[in-house]
Design a protein around this motif. Structure first.
Motif, PDB file in Angstrom:
ATOM      1  N   GLU A   1      48.438  31.140 -33.052  1.00 46.09           N
ATOM      2  CA  GLU A   1      48.424  32.584 -33.254  1.00 46.09           C
ATOM      3  C   GLU A   1      47.534  33.306 -32.248  1.00 46.09           C
ATOM      4  O   GLU A   1      47.744  34.489 -31.973  1.00 46.09           O
ATOM      5  CB  GLU A   1      47.956  32.909 -34.680  1.00 46.09           C
ATOM      6  CG  GLU A   1      48.972  32.591 -35.770  1.00 46.09           C
ATOM      7  CD  GLU A   1      49.106  31.094 -36.038  1.00 46.09           C
ATOM      8  OE1 GLU A   1      48.171  30.335 -35.679  1.00 46.09           O
ATOM      9  OE2 GLU A   1      50.129  30.678 -36.590  1.00 46.09           O
ATOM     10  N   THR A   2      46.522  32.628 -31.707  1.00 45.06           N
ATOM     11  CA  THR A   2      45.619  33.274 -30.750  1.00 45.06           C
ATOM     12  C   THR A   2      45.838  32.791 -29.319  1.00 45.06           C
ATOM     13  O   THR A   2      45.083  33.160 -28.416  1.00 45.06           O
ATOM     14  CB  THR A   2      44.155  33.024 -31.144  1.00 45.06           C
ATOM     15  OG1 THR A   2      43.872  31.613 -31.097  1.00 45.06           O
ATOM     16  CG2 THR A   2      43.864  33.544 -32.544  1.00 45.06           C
ATOM     17  N   PHE A   3      46.862  31.959 -29.100  1.00 41.04           N
ATOM     18  CA  PHE A   3      47.077  31.377 -27.774  1.00 41.04           C
ATOM     19  C   PHE A   3      47.300  32.447 -26.710  1.00 41.04           C
ATOM     20  O   PHE A   3      46.812  32.322 -25.579  1.00 41.04           O
ATOM     21  CB  PHE A   3      48.273  30.414 -27.803  1.00 41.04           C
ATOM     22  CG  PHE A   3      48.550  29.776 -26.465  1.00 41.04           C
ATOM     23  CD1 PHE A   3      47.733  28.781 -25.965  1.00 41.04           C
ATOM     24  CD2 PHE A   3      49.647  30.180 -25.703  1.00 41.04           C
ATOM     25  CE1 PHE A   3      47.981  28.194 -24.730  1.00 41.04           C
ATOM     26  CE2 PHE A   3      49.905  29.598 -24.471  1.00 41.04           C
ATOM     27  CZ  PHE A   3      49.074  28.599 -23.982  1.00 41.04           C
ATOM     28  N   GLU A   4      48.057  33.502 -27.053  1.00 39.38           N
ATOM     29  CA  GLU A   4      48.334  34.544 -26.062  1.00 39.38           C
ATOM     30  C   GLU A   4      47.033  35.216 -25.622  1.00 39.38           C
ATOM     31  O   GLU A   4      46.838  35.493 -24.430  1.00 39.38           O
ATOM     32  CB  GLU A   4      49.307  35.580 -26.616  1.00 39.38           C
ATOM     33  CG  GLU A   4      50.619  35.000 -27.127  1.00 39.38           C
ATOM     34  CD  GLU A   4      51.330  34.131 -26.104  1.00 39.38           C
ATOM     35  OE1 GLU A   4      51.375  34.513 -24.909  1.00 39.38           O
ATOM     36  OE2 GLU A   4      51.838  33.058 -26.494  1.00 39.38           O
ATOM     37  N   ASN A   5      46.130  35.478 -26.567  1.00 38.59           N
ATOM     38  CA  ASN A   5      44.837  36.068 -26.217  1.00 38.59           C
ATOM     39  C   ASN A   5      44.021  35.130 -25.340  1.00 38.59           C
ATOM     40  O   ASN A   5      43.356  35.548 -24.389  1.00 38.59           O
ATOM     41  CB  ASN A   5      44.048  36.411 -27.478  1.00 38.59           C
ATOM     42  CG  ASN A   5      44.674  37.529 -28.278  1.00 38.59           C
ATOM     43  OD1 ASN A   5      45.401  38.363 -27.741  1.00 38.59           O
ATOM     44  ND2 ASN A   5      44.398  37.555 -29.578  1.00 38.59           N
ATOM     45  N   THR A   6      44.064  33.829 -25.669  1.00 38.82           N
ATOM     46  CA  THR A   6      43.348  32.835 -24.869  1.00 38.82           C
ATOM     47  C   THR A   6      43.888  32.803 -23.453  1.00 38.82           C
ATOM     48  O   THR A   6      43.131  32.768 -22.467  1.00 38.82           O
ATOM     49  CB  THR A   6      43.481  31.444 -25.504  1.00 38.82           C
ATOM     50  OG1 THR A   6      43.062  31.482 -26.864  1.00 38.82           O
ATOM     51  CG2 THR A   6      42.640  30.419 -24.747  1.00 38.82           C
ATOM     52  N   LEU A   7      45.203  32.838 -23.328  1.00 41.33           N
ATOM     53  CA  LEU A   7      45.835  32.800 -22.015  1.00 41.33           C
ATOM     54  C   LEU A   7      45.450  34.021 -21.190  1.00 41.33           C
ATOM     55  O   LEU A   7      45.098  33.909 -20.011  1.00 41.33           O
ATOM     56  CB  LEU A   7      47.361  32.723 -22.188  1.00 41.33           C
ATOM     57  CG  LEU A   7      48.208  32.604 -20.927  1.00 41.33           C
ATOM     58  CD1 LEU A   7      47.783  31.413 -20.090  1.00 41.33           C
ATOM     59  CD2 LEU A   7      49.686  32.490 -21.312  1.00 41.33           C
ATOM     60  N   HIS A   8      45.504  35.190 -21.794  1.00 43.60           N
ATOM     61  CA  HIS A   8      45.131  36.412 -21.089  1.00 43.60           C
ATOM     62  C   HIS A   8      43.665  36.374 -20.663  1.00 43.60           C
ATOM     63  O   HIS A   8      43.312  36.846 -19.577  1.00 43.60           O
ATOM     64  CB  HIS A   8      45.394  37.633 -21.964  1.00 43.60           C
ATOM     65  CG  HIS A   8      46.836  38.037 -22.013  1.00 43.60           C
ATOM     66  ND1 HIS A   8      47.500  38.578 -20.930  1.00 43.60           N
ATOM     67  CD2 HIS A   8      47.754  37.964 -23.010  1.00 43.60           C
ATOM     68  CE1 HIS A   8      48.749  38.837 -21.255  1.00 43.60           C
ATOM     69  NE2 HIS A   8      48.933  38.462 -22.511  1.00 43.60           N
ATOM     70  N   ALA A   9      42.806  35.812 -21.521  1.00 43.84           N
ATOM     71  CA  ALA A   9      41.382  35.733 -21.185  1.00 43.84           C
ATOM     72  C   ALA A   9      41.161  34.878 -19.948  1.00 43.84           C
ATOM     73  O   ALA A   9      40.329  35.206 -19.085  1.00 43.84           O
ATOM     74  CB  ALA A   9      40.602  35.164 -22.373  1.00 43.84           C
ATOM     75  N   PHE A  10      41.896  33.793 -19.835  1.00 45.46           N
ATOM     76  CA  PHE A  10      41.756  32.928 -18.663  1.00 45.46           C
ATOM     77  C   PHE A  10      42.313  33.593 -17.412  1.00 45.46           C
ATOM     78  O   PHE A  10      41.800  33.388 -16.313  1.00 45.46           O
ATOM     79  CB  PHE A  10      42.462  31.592 -18.913  1.00 45.46           C
ATOM     80  CG  PHE A  10      41.512  30.488 -19.255  1.00 45.46           C
ATOM     81  CD1 PHE A  10      41.200  30.214 -20.576  1.00 45.46           C
ATOM     82  CD2 PHE A  10      40.912  29.745 -18.271  1.00 45.46           C
ATOM     83  CE1 PHE A  10      40.307  29.206 -20.894  1.00 45.46           C
ATOM     84  CE2 PHE A  10      40.021  28.728 -18.579  1.00 45.46           C
ATOM     85  CZ  PHE A  10      39.714  28.462 -19.899  1.00 45.46           C
ATOM     86  N   ILE A  11      43.361  34.360 -17.561  1.00 44.66           N
ATOM     87  CA  ILE A  11      43.938  35.044 -16.411  1.00 44.66           C
ATOM     88  C   ILE A  11      42.957  36.065 -15.846  1.00 44.66           C
ATOM     89  O   ILE A  11      42.803  36.210 -14.630  1.00 44.66           O
ATOM     90  CB  ILE A  11      45.265  35.727 -16.811  1.00 44.66           C
ATOM     91  CG1 ILE A  11      46.334  34.668 -17.110  1.00 44.66           C
ATOM     92  CG2 ILE A  11      45.756  36.662 -15.695  1.00 44.66           C
ATOM     93  CD1 ILE A  11      47.601  35.245 -17.691  1.00 44.66           C
ATOM     94  N   ARG A  12      42.254  36.776 -16.746  1.00 51.75           N
ATOM     95  CA  ARG A  12      41.391  37.876 -16.330  1.00 51.75           C
ATOM     96  C   ARG A  12      40.014  37.428 -15.851  1.00 51.75           C
ATOM     97  O   ARG A  12      39.376  38.118 -15.066  1.00 51.75           O
ATOM     98  CB  ARG A  12      41.186  38.857 -17.493  1.00 51.75           C
ATOM     99  CG  ARG A  12      42.432  39.604 -17.918  1.00 51.75           C
ATOM    100  CD  ARG A  12      42.039  40.762 -18.829  1.00 51.75           C
ATOM    101  NE  ARG A  12      41.186  40.335 -19.926  1.00 51.75           N
ATOM    102  CZ  ARG A  12      41.638  40.007 -21.131  1.00 51.75           C
ATOM    103  NH1 ARG A  12      42.941  40.033 -21.385  1.00 51.75           N
ATOM    104  NH2 ARG A  12      40.808  39.641 -22.090  1.00 51.75           N
ATOM    105  N   SER A  13      39.543  36.296 -16.309  1.00 54.11           N
ATOM    106  CA  SER A  13      38.139  35.939 -16.092  1.00 54.11           C
ATOM    107  C   SER A  13      37.997  34.519 -15.565  1.00 54.11           C
ATOM    108  O   SER A  13      38.902  33.685 -15.699  1.00 54.11           O
ATOM    109  CB  SER A  13      37.379  36.076 -17.412  1.00 54.11           C
ATOM    110  OG  SER A  13      36.058  35.612 -17.288  1.00 54.11           O
ATOM    111  N   ASP A  14      36.839  34.252 -14.978  1.00 54.46           N
ATOM    112  CA  ASP A  14      36.520  32.909 -14.517  1.00 54.46           C
ATOM    113  C   ASP A  14      36.001  32.030 -15.647  1.00 54.46           C
ATOM    114  O   ASP A  14      35.722  30.858 -15.443  1.00 54.46           O
ATOM    115  CB  ASP A  14      35.468  32.954 -13.405  1.00 54.46           C
ATOM    116  CG  ASP A  14      36.023  33.517 -12.109  1.00 54.46           C
ATOM    117  OD1 ASP A  14      37.242  33.412 -11.903  1.00 54.46           O
ATOM    118  OD2 ASP A  14      35.227  34.075 -11.321  1.00 54.46           O
ATOM    119  N   GLN A  15      35.856  32.615 -16.827  1.00 52.77           N
ATOM    120  CA  GLN A  15      35.371  31.841 -17.964  1.00 52.77           C
ATOM    121  C   GLN A  15      36.032  32.342 -19.234  1.00 52.77           C
ATOM    122  O   GLN A  15      36.590  33.427 -19.284  1.00 52.77           O
ATOM    123  CB  GLN A  15      33.850  31.951 -18.089  1.00 52.77           C
ATOM    124  CG  GLN A  15      33.362  33.357 -18.386  1.00 52.77           C
ATOM    125  CD  GLN A  15      31.849  33.441 -18.418  1.00 52.77           C
ATOM    126  OE1 GLN A  15      31.160  32.669 -17.774  1.00 52.77           O
ATOM    127  NE2 GLN A  15      31.323  34.381 -19.182  1.00 52.77           N
TER     128      GLN A  15
END
Length: 280
Positions: A7-21
């Protein structure tokens, strides 16, 4: 973010795309899909010669669970961690076998696929028989289908994959459930089937494989692993989701939530399969 699941995978993916951490310090719950999803994000980053940093959970229980699932055994290949002195990074001992989980297991080489599938078969059988009370014939049929999915990673994905299994108590049902995550960051359904079928998008590709037994091979009898899993899921009122490219297709029973068809998601290569089976 307090949970790391499908359920939170999309948020996790976006976080990795935007940031180095990615900041997991507030995470209090993580399941096999969350762990395997992180590893596949790491696999993709490694292909691009990028090594990002994970800010580890503050929860000692979550850290111990990540260690118990052998997440760090594979994750240290892809990520840097803060803090480096986390107790879960210090231990190198192998935990004893369990009948409620299958540790995160890499699937990558054709010459050892039988050993890997054997491990999956042995542990899955114990979990499904003891905790879900499925009969032996049913379990054997499911394991054959699950084994084919694992083998498909080596044969079709052109990349490494991972599988993880965990039993939980599901309060809404008052029963046990088992979560099974199988993922790779390979070529995905659409590219796999493109040589034989004209497909509009990723969702149609998943649909063709899941509901029509489509395969990149012309051989009779190929491509039925997912179809067999679908029949099993329907019979036992389980939940199945398959994400590939920019789409996700799900089979959702009455006791679960979610959308059956999703398009225009953030692109992520390969296939990400999540199976949830309820106790009889």
């Amino acid at each position: 973010m307090t949970q790391l699941t499908e359920e939170t995978f999309e948020n996790t993916l976006h976080a990795f795309i935007r940031s180095d951490q990615i900041d997991l310090r507030g995470v209090t719950f993580i399941d096999p899909y969350g762990m395997v999803g992180l590893l596949e994000i790491g696999e993709l980053c490694m292909l691009e010669d990028i090594k990002k940093t994970i800010l580890l959970p503050n929860s000692v229980d979550v850290l111990r669970y990540l260690e118990r699932m052998e997440f760090f055994v594979s994750a240290k290949r892809y990520f840097l961690f803060e803090p480096m002195h986390a107790p879960s990074l210090a231990s190198s001992g192998r935990a004893v076998d369990s009948d409620v989980l299958l540790e995160i297991t890499p699937i990558e080489r054709a010459n050892d696929i039988h050993t890997i599938v054997g491990k999956v078969e042995e542990r899955a059988q114990s979990i499904l028989l003891k905790h879900l009370r499925y009969d032996t014939r049913t379990i054997n049929g499911f394991i054959v289908a699950l084994s084919e999915i694992c083998q498909n990673i080596v044969e079709h994905s052109e990349n490494r994959g991972f599988v993880g299994i965990q039993k939980y108590r599901f309060p809404d049902l008052g029963k046990n459930i088992v979560k099974i995550a199988v993922m790779d960051a390979g070529i995905g359904f659409r590219r796999s089937l493109a040589a034989r079928f004209k497909l509009r998008d990723d969702l149609e590709a998943i649909d063709k494989a899941l509901f029509h037994g489509a395969s990149r091979h012309e051989d009779a009898g190929r491509g039925h692993g997912l179809a067999a899993v679908r029949r099993f899921i329907t019979q036992w009122r389980g939940r199945l989701s398959i994400r590939s490219g920019t789409a996700r297709l799900s089979i959702i029973p009455k006791w679960a939530r979610g959308r059956e068809r999703e398009k225009n998601l953030a692109f992520f290569p390969g296939s990400q399969i999540n199976i949830i089976l309820p106790e009889v």
